[in-house]
Design an enzyme around this catalytic site. Structure first.
Site, short mmCIF file in Angstrom:
data_model
loop_
_atom_site.label_atom_id
_atom_site.label_comp_id
_atom_site.label_asym_id
_atom_site.label_seq_id
_atom_site.Cartn_x
_atom_site.Cartn_y
_atom_site.Cartn_z
N LYS A 1 3.38 5.15 5.96
CA LYS A 1 2.68 3.86 5.88
C LYS A 1 2.41 3.26 7.25
O LYS A 1 2.05 2.10 7.36
CB LYS A 1 3.49 2.90 5.01
CG LYS A 1 3.61 3.41 3.58
CD LYS A 1 4.58 2.58 2.77
CE LYS A 1 4.78 3.25 1.41
NZ LYS A 1 5.87 2.62 0.66
N PRO B 1 0.84 -1.21 0.00
CA PRO B 1 0.00 0.00 0.00
C PRO B 1 0.87 1.25 0.00
O PRO B 1 1.90 1.28 0.64
CB PRO B 1 -0.79 -0.11 1.30
CG PRO B 1 -0.05 -1.07 2.14
CD PRO B 1 0.74 -1.95 1.24
N GLU B 2 0.44 2.29 -0.72
CA GLU B 2 1.18 3.55 -0.67
C GLU B 2 0.54 4.42 0.40
O GLU B 2 -0.47 4.05 1.01
CB GLU B 2 1.18 4.19 -2.06
CG GLU B 2 1.71 3.17 -3.09
CD GLU B 2 2.44 3.76 -4.28
OE1 GLU B 2 2.76 4.96 -4.27
OE2 GLU B 2 2.71 3.00 -5.21
N ARG C 1 12.94 -2.33 -6.53
CA ARG C 1 11.61 -2.21 -7.16
C ARG C 1 11.79 -1.78 -8.61
O ARG C 1 12.77 -1.15 -8.96
CB ARG C 1 10.77 -1.16 -6.43
CG ARG C 1 10.68 -1.32 -4.92
CD ARG C 1 9.90 -2.55 -4.49
NE ARG C 1 8.52 -2.52 -4.95
CZ ARG C 1 7.54 -1.86 -4.35
NH1 ARG C 1 7.79 -1.16 -3.27
NH2 ARG C 1 6.31 -1.87 -4.84
#
Ligand SMILES: [Zn+2]
Length: 261
Positions: free
Chosen positions: A52, A2-3, A248
């Site tokens: 987060k 999740p961002e 990433r």
């Protein structure tokens, strides 16, 4: 993963249905049983998010700190809720709603006053009020690391994940490999401001929307991006390049993203 907008949205949604309520807390999985016992029967006074990290503050001065990590998730149900599955780390039950937290990376009980210490350990949250860009900008301008790496570093600033990273660098036309120290204060301030607006929109829509489109009434709200996980640049119609940075996949357009100051 999740961002940042997802967590801020969850903090708001969970407060809407559980804040001010006496909470029955259990740990069906057992790993949080002793801690759940300590908040059981107290009132959830508020929720909060830093990047987060999500916080549930209770009336006895204790706070549950959650970081979902890659595989964690929430399940929010209305009462009467299904019996908890045995993977549920923490179930918080109010009179109208039940929240399950499953598979979080971090689930700990801390004194509420320790949250401030955590806040200082991370870079400023893009969604914080009032905004605090100066600490993040100064840190970027002291670094020789590429901006694409710095944006994902939660010690620099909190809230950007992989999708927003690709999108904001493309929107600002910034070459992702530009060293932080080469970027001007003005460039970084403009990046911060636009990123903050995108994240606020993400919280409102509960979806990442970076391409200026707005869902029409009744239309499902889905992710709308420019170049993330795409093959073609919507601006120049050239190919999107994929590389790996900080573990990433980084997407960027080598034609459009040439800004390096
Ligand atoms: Zn392009």
């Amino acid at each position: 993963m999740p961002e940042g907008h997802t967590i801020h949205r969850a903090a708001r949604d969970h407060a809407d249905v559980l804040q001010g309520k006496t909470i029955a807390a259990i740990s069906p999985q057992g790993r949080f049983a002793a801690q759940a016992e300590q908040i059981n029967g107290t009132v959830l006074t508020s929720t909060g998010a830093i990047g987060k990290h999500l916080f549930y503050h209770f009336s006895n001065g204790l706070t549950v700190h959650i970081h979902l990590g890659l595989g964690g998730y929430f399940v929010l149900q209305t009462q009467p809720a299904d019996p908890p599955r045995d993977v549920v780390r923490l179930r918080m039950e109010g009179p109208t709603h039940v929240l399950d937290i499953i598979g979080p990376n971090t689930c700990e009980l801390i004194p509420t006053h320790d949250v401030e210490t955590l806040r200082l350990r991370y870079g400023p949250d893009l969604l914080a009020d009032p905004p605090d860009p100066d600490r993040a900008i100064a840190r970027i301008r002291r670094s020789r690391a590429p901006i694409a790496k710095l944006l994902m570093d939660q010690k620099v600033m909190s809230g950007i994940g992989n999708i927003y990273r690709a999108e904001i660098l493309w929107l600002r036309r910034i070459d992702p490999m530009t060293q932080g120290c080469d970027l001007t204060e003005a460039t970084l301030r403009a990046l911060w401001d636009e990123m903050r607006e995108l994240l606020k929109l993400g919280v409102e829509l509960n979806a990442i929307v970076t391409n200026g489109e707005r869902p029409k009434p009744g239309e499902p709200i889905t992710e709308r991006t420019n170049i993330f996980a795409s093959d073609t640049c919507p601006e120049c119609a050239g190919g999107i390049e994929k590389s790996t940075l900080a573990g990433r996949t980084l997407y960027h357009c080598p034609v459009c993203q040439t800004q390096s100051t």
